[in-house]
Write an enzyme that holds these catalytic residues in place. Sequence first.
Site, PDB file in Angstrom:
ATOM      1  N   LYS A 150      -3.263  -7.553  -3.937  1.00  0.00           N
ATOM      2  CA  LYS A 150      -4.526  -7.477  -3.185  1.00  0.00           C
ATOM      3  C   LYS A 150      -5.406  -8.669  -3.534  1.00  0.00           C
ATOM      4  O   LYS A 150      -6.025  -9.289  -2.659  1.00  0.00           O
ATOM      5  CB  LYS A 150      -5.251  -6.159  -3.499  1.00  0.00           C
ATOM      6  CG  LYS A 150      -4.535  -4.924  -2.995  1.00  0.00           C
ATOM      7  CD  LYS A 150      -4.453  -4.911  -1.479  1.00  0.00           C
ATOM      8  CE  LYS A 150      -3.735  -3.699  -0.938  1.00  0.00           C
ATOM      9  NZ  LYS A 150      -3.392  -3.812   0.480  1.00  0.00           N
ATOM     10  N   SER A 152      -8.641  -3.337  -2.225  1.00  0.00           N
ATOM     11  CA  SER A 152      -8.780  -2.113  -3.017  1.00  0.00           C
ATOM     12  C   SER A 152      -9.685  -2.364  -4.219  1.00  0.00           C
ATOM     13  O   SER A 152      -9.694  -3.462  -4.787  1.00  0.00           O
ATOM     14  CB  SER A 152      -7.386  -1.697  -3.506  1.00  0.00           C
ATOM     15  OG  SER A 152      -7.488  -0.715  -4.506  1.00  0.00           O
ATOM     16  N   TYR A 205       0.610  -4.213  -7.817  1.00  0.00           N
ATOM     17  CA  TYR A 205      -0.055  -3.813  -6.570  1.00  0.00           C
ATOM     18  C   TYR A 205      -1.442  -4.432  -6.492  1.00  0.00           C
ATOM     19  O   TYR A 205      -1.812  -5.055  -5.484  1.00  0.00           O
ATOM     20  CB  TYR A 205      -0.142  -2.281  -6.480  1.00  0.00           C
ATOM     21  CG  TYR A 205      -1.055  -1.787  -5.386  1.00  0.00           C
ATOM     22  CD1 TYR A 205      -0.686  -1.905  -4.049  1.00  0.00           C
ATOM     23  CD2 TYR A 205      -2.295  -1.219  -5.685  1.00  0.00           C
ATOM     24  CE1 TYR A 205      -1.532  -1.466  -3.038  1.00  0.00           C
ATOM     25  CE2 TYR A 205      -3.140  -0.776  -4.685  1.00  0.00           C
ATOM     26  CZ  TYR A 205      -2.756  -0.902  -3.362  1.00  0.00           C
ATOM     27  OH  TYR A 205      -3.593  -0.470  -2.369  1.00  0.00           O
TER      28      TYR A 205
END
Length: 339
Positions: A152, A124, A148
């Site tokens: 990644k 992302s 989050y």
Amino acid sequence: MKVLVTGGAGYIGSHTVVELLQAGHDVVVVDSLVNGHAEAIERVQDLTGRPVDLEVGDIRDRPFLDRVFAAHTPSAVVHFAGLKAVGESVENPLAYYDVSVGGSRVLLEAMDAAGCHKIIFSSSATVYGEPQYLPYDEQHPTNPVNPYGRTKMMVEQILGDWCAADPACRAISLRYFNPVGAHPSGRIGEDPQGIPNNLMPYIAQVAVGQRPALQIFEDDYEARDGTGERDYVHVVDLAKAHVAAIEALEKHAGHQVVNVGRGQGVTVLELVAAFEQASDTDIARLIAPRRAGDLPSFYANASQAKALVGWQAELGIAEMCRDTWNWQCRNPAGFGASQ
Ligand code: NAD
Ligand code: UD1
């Protein structure tokens, strides 16, 4: 090629399964259905006229994965499975490290054991954090600002180490900007649980009368019209980027990172106006306080995707709004109700 798609019953995964099948690949999906829909796989089979094997299970379950690899012998993996809500990752970080980082490690172990050496990973743009310059290119420093985003970045680092340890291993991490839209057939699309966090599904629910008004988080940023600016990319274009990336793995050794965006910023007000035009509705809106952690503006330098993967976006904002609206009208209750 036989491709194993983790998270293939989810939003981006289901669109990617369609494009893989249409490109002539065979597909097996691994999904726990924690946020995916078996119905999406049914509809993908209807749309393409091709069979898809759905193996329901968890990527953290090594014996389950070993059975799937033995039964299907895939030669590449596209890895979508994971948790994706930023706010939830702040409240419950260990679940995110467990599923997204731990699950990816177990998946790579199972791949090693099965002799499968190729993977495309869903990363992302959130790995970049506060922009030091725009557009973000792949050399921009990474500094994710929530758990989050850190999951990644960690999985990207694991993939780098995995490839460095074995020259047979190849990986591409695709750093998505803002995926929106739905398949033009209106049969598969995004089916968010509860109140949508993201802008496009929220607009669609206001347009269809499920929510009274869009809250615009801030209209006083310095740039453009004062509302937040993002790089929206149609989910079908994004799906095609995965097909192109699988094919590019043949040519590129090691681990590569690639931005997937259109390279164009679109503001909240511009997206609302485009949706009003596509849907012939008025979107009620009100100005609300800035959302914690929001950045005013970011968009991609997408030139690496073209150079390395041979992919560029073809669909614009009008198609993104048209296809979201079509999906929303045909499936007001998402996959819960048939058309
Ligand atoms: P999604 O929730 O629709 O799809 C994820 C799928 O993974 C779901 O079908 C879910 O059931 C499955 N899954 C979750 N945990 C699992 C587990 N432990 N084992 C097996 N299956 C599991 O999400 P999406 O929007 O399609 O996103 C796919 C990937 O792309 C995610 O990794 C997400 O972080 C990443 N991504 C998404 C966006 C976005 O805006 N949607 C942006 C950047 C990156
Ligand atoms: C969010 C995630 C990001 C993820 C991305 C994927 C957060 C903080 N970030 O980012 O990690 O990669 O989705 O799509 O959740 N907006 C409104 N009203 C709304 C919803 C959004 O005004 O009801 C505005 C936001 O302030 C922002 C823009 O719309 O300016 C886009 O928001 P959103 O769709 O949530 O995407 P991101 O903020 O980019």
